[in-house]
Design an enzyme around this catalytic site. Structure first.
Site, PDB file in Angstrom:
ATOM      1  N   GLU A   1      -9.273  -3.714 -21.450  1.00 33.70           N
ATOM      2  CA  GLU A   1      -7.755  -4.284 -21.827  1.00 33.70           C
ATOM      3  C   GLU A   1      -6.772  -4.164 -20.817  1.00 33.70           C
ATOM      4  OE1 GLU A   1      -4.190  -3.881 -24.847  1.00 33.70           O
ATOM      5  OE2 GLU A   1      -5.775  -2.427 -25.269  1.00 33.70           O
TER       6      GLU A   1
ATOM      7  N   ASP B   1      -3.994  -3.424 -18.541  1.00 29.84           N
ATOM      8  CA  ASP B   1      -2.883  -2.424 -18.645  1.00 29.84           C
ATOM      9  C   ASP B   1      -2.857  -1.703 -19.966  1.00 29.84           C
ATOM     10  OD1 ASP B   1      -2.050  -3.190 -16.080  1.00 29.84           O
ATOM     11  OD2 ASP B   1      -0.671  -4.713 -16.758  1.00 29.84           O
TER      12      ASP B   1
ATOM     13  N   ASN C   1      -5.242   3.438 -12.648  1.00 29.80           N
ATOM     14  CA  ASN C   1      -4.126   2.334 -12.172  1.00 29.80           C
ATOM     15  C   ASN C   1      -2.721   2.670 -12.284  1.00 29.80           C
ATOM     16  OD1 ASN C   1      -3.503  -0.281 -11.410  1.00 29.80           O
ATOM     17  ND2 ASN C   1      -2.872  -0.914 -13.571  1.00 29.80           N
TER      18      ASN C   1
ATOM     19  N   GLN D   1       9.169   7.149  -7.961  1.00 30.57           N
ATOM     20  CA  GLN D   1       8.472   7.980  -9.137  1.00 30.57           C
ATOM     21  C   GLN D   1       6.948   7.779  -9.213  1.00 30.57           C
ATOM     22  OE1 GLN D   1       9.948  10.467 -10.841  1.00 30.57           O
ATOM     23  NE2 GLN D   1      11.658   9.927  -9.439  1.00 30.57           N
ATOM     24  N   GLU D   2       6.770   6.614  -8.766  1.00 32.44           N
ATOM     25  CA  GLU D   2       5.136   6.253  -8.692  1.00 32.44           C
ATOM     26  C   GLU D   2       4.616   7.115  -7.686  1.00 32.44           C
ATOM     27  OE1 GLU D   2       3.840   2.172  -8.289  1.00 32.44           O
ATOM     28  OE2 GLU D   2       6.063   1.455  -9.275  1.00 32.44           O
TER      29      GLU D   2
ATOM     30  N   GLY E   1       0.874  -1.299   0.053  1.00 32.78           N
ATOM     31  CA  GLY E   1      -0.019  -0.096  -0.008  1.00 32.78           C
ATOM     32  C   GLY E   1       0.690   1.138  -0.037  1.00 32.78           C
TER      33      GLY E   1
ATOM     34  N   HIS F   1       0.762   1.424 -12.927  1.00 31.58           N
ATOM     35  CA  HIS F   1       1.711   0.270 -13.383  1.00 31.58           C
ATOM     36  C   HIS F   1       2.964   0.486 -13.586  1.00 31.58           C
ATOM     37  CE1 HIS F   1       2.177  -3.697 -15.489  1.00 31.58           C
ATOM     38  NE2 HIS F   1       2.855  -3.072 -16.515  1.00 31.58           N
TER      39      HIS F   1
ATOM     40  N   ARG G   1      -5.967  -7.939  -8.511  1.00 35.00           N
ATOM     41  CA  ARG G   1      -7.180  -8.770  -9.408  1.00 35.00           C
ATOM     42  C   ARG G   1      -7.299  -8.202 -10.629  1.00 35.00           C
ATOM     43  NH1 ARG G   1      -7.407 -13.190  -7.580  1.00 35.00           N
ATOM     44  NH2 ARG G   1      -9.418 -13.629  -8.259  1.00 35.00           N
TER      45      ARG G   1
ATOM     46  N   SER H   1       3.859   4.313 -15.095  1.00 34.12           N
ATOM     47  CA  SER H   1       2.712   4.932 -15.806  1.00 34.12           C
ATOM     48  C   SER H   1       1.288   4.991 -15.041  1.00 34.12           C
ATOM     49  CB  SER H   1       2.252   3.986 -17.129  1.00 34.12           C
ATOM     50  OG  SER H   1       3.436   3.723 -17.922  1.00 34.12           O
TER      51      SER H   1
ATOM     52  N   THR I   1      -9.427   0.373 -18.597  1.00 35.95           N
ATOM     53  CA  THR I   1     -10.296  -0.116 -19.724  1.00 35.95           C
ATOM     54  C   THR I   1     -10.181  -1.740 -19.650  1.00 35.95           C
ATOM     55  OG1 THR I   1      -8.579  -0.207 -21.434  1.00 35.95           O
ATOM     56  CG2 THR I   1      -9.934   1.843 -21.344  1.00 35.95           C
TER      57      THR I   1
ATOM     58  N   ARG J   1     -15.797 -14.431 -10.034  1.00 30.31           N
ATOM     59  CA  ARG J   1     -15.290 -13.012 -10.158  1.00 30.31           C
ATOM     60  C   ARG J   1     -16.726 -11.902 -10.354  1.00 30.31           C
ATOM     61  NH1 ARG J   1     -10.265 -11.490 -11.591  1.00 30.31           N
ATOM     62  NH2 ARG J   1      -9.551 -13.434 -12.576  1.00 30.31           N
TER      63      ARG J   1
HETATM   64  C1  GAR Z   1       3.608  -0.967  -7.261  1.00 35.70           C
HETATM   65  O1  GAR Z   1       5.017  -1.075  -7.647  1.00 35.70           O
HETATM   66  C2  GAR Z   1       2.594  -1.080  -8.355  1.00 35.70           C
HETATM   67  O2  GAR Z   1       2.938  -0.041  -9.688  1.00 35.70           O
HETATM   68  C3  GAR Z   1       2.603  -2.407  -8.771  1.00 35.70           C
HETATM   69  O3  GAR Z   1       2.539  -3.150  -7.612  1.00 35.70           O
HETATM   70  C4  GAR Z   1       3.422  -2.290  -6.627  1.00 35.70           C
HETATM   71  C5  GAR Z   1       2.462  -2.077  -5.260  1.00 35.70           C
HETATM   72  O4  GAR Z   1       3.078  -1.514  -4.245  1.00 35.70           O
HETATM   73  N1  GAR Z   1       1.233  -2.607  -9.514  1.00 35.70           N
HETATM   74  C6  GAR Z   1       1.344  -3.593 -10.413  1.00 35.70           C
HETATM   75  O5  GAR Z   1       2.151  -4.550 -10.799  1.00 35.70           O
HETATM   76  C7  GAR Z   1      -0.265  -3.806 -10.968  1.00 35.70           C
HETATM   77  N2  GAR Z   1      -0.138  -5.003 -12.012  1.00 35.70           N
HETATM   78  P1  GAR Z   1       2.148  -0.737  -3.210  1.00 35.70           P
HETATM   79  O6  GAR Z   1       1.253  -1.739  -2.606  1.00 35.70           O
HETATM   80  O7  GAR Z   1       3.388  -0.269  -2.356  1.00 35.70           O
HETATM   81  O8  GAR Z   1       1.613   0.379  -3.761  1.00 35.70           O
END
Ligand code: GAR
Length: 194
Positions: A143, A145, A107, A173-174, A12, A109, A91, A136, A141, A65
């Site tokens: 599709e 990612d 999202n 950076q995220e 998180g 990624h 998920r 990113s 959507t 689901r």
């Molecule tokens: C992050 O790096 C996020 O970009 C990635 O999981 C990590 C979660 O970290 N997401 C994916 O790979 C989505 N397919 P966090 O729980 O510390 O935010």
């Protein structure tokens, strides 16, 4: 402020970055709940300690689901949520769920989309000898990612990088771009209301 739900599955740290950003009175989004599909998601403790409503909706407790998503949708509607930020939510969500939230799901990624959709992005980038990696934020959507990218940040891949060292550099950076992207969506939602 746009009422925002954050969906997590684990640590998180992106959720924390969004919550921190939303502490500023002039931030256009307000985090009204944090939902996890896993009861053991570390991030839940931070959210609860910060006075945010938390809810575990365990996908394993539902027969399909669709049933899981119906429960999730019902909870989000009950909280009058307007925007959803997926933050390490592991998920896949269906077209049916997404269509109910019309351009309001983000999202993050850990790659420079459209490169490296899916899992193990850093491992794959290093194996390919990529010189640049990144992250990113995109609109969700059906599709995987594949939705429109709102913001990206690049980092250099350094000699000797492992998937872990690269992931840590990308994660910084995220945490910087996700709040910016949420602010953009929240402002759009607020304008739509008027
Ligand atoms: C992050 O790096 C996020 O970009 C990635 O999981 C990590 C979660 O970290 N997401 C994916 O790979 C989505 N397919 P966090 O729980 O510390 O935010």
């Amino acid at each position: 402020r746009a009422r925002t739900a954050i969906l997590i599955s684990g640590r998180g740290s992106n959720m924390m970055a969004l919550v921190e950003a939303a502490r500023a009175a002039d931030f256009p989004a307000e985090v009204v709940c944090v939902v996890s599909n896993r009861a053991d998601a570390k991030g839940l403790e931070f959210a609860a300690a910060n006075g945010i409503a938390t809810r575990v909706i365990d996908h394993k407790a539902y027969p399909s689901r669709e049933a899981f998503e119906a429960a999730l949708d019902q909870y989000l509607r009950s909280m009058h949520v307007e925007a959803i930020a997926l933050a390490g939510f592991m998920r896949v969500i269906t077209a049916q769920f997404i269509s109910g939230w019309d351009g309001r799901i983000l999202n993050i990624h850990p790659s420079l989309l459209p490169a490296y959709k899916g899992l193990h992005t850093h491992e794959r980038a290093i194996a390919d000898g990529a010189k640049v990696a990144g992250c990113s934020v995109h609109l969700v959507t059906p599709e995987l990612d594949g939705g429109p990218v709102l913001l990206q940040a690049e980092v250099s891949v350094l000699p000797g990088d492992t998937p872990d060292t690269l992931a840590a550099r990308v994660l910084e950076q995220e945490h910087r771009i996700y709040p910016q992207a949420l602010a953009w969506l929240a402002n759009r939602i607020i304008e739509d209301r008027e």
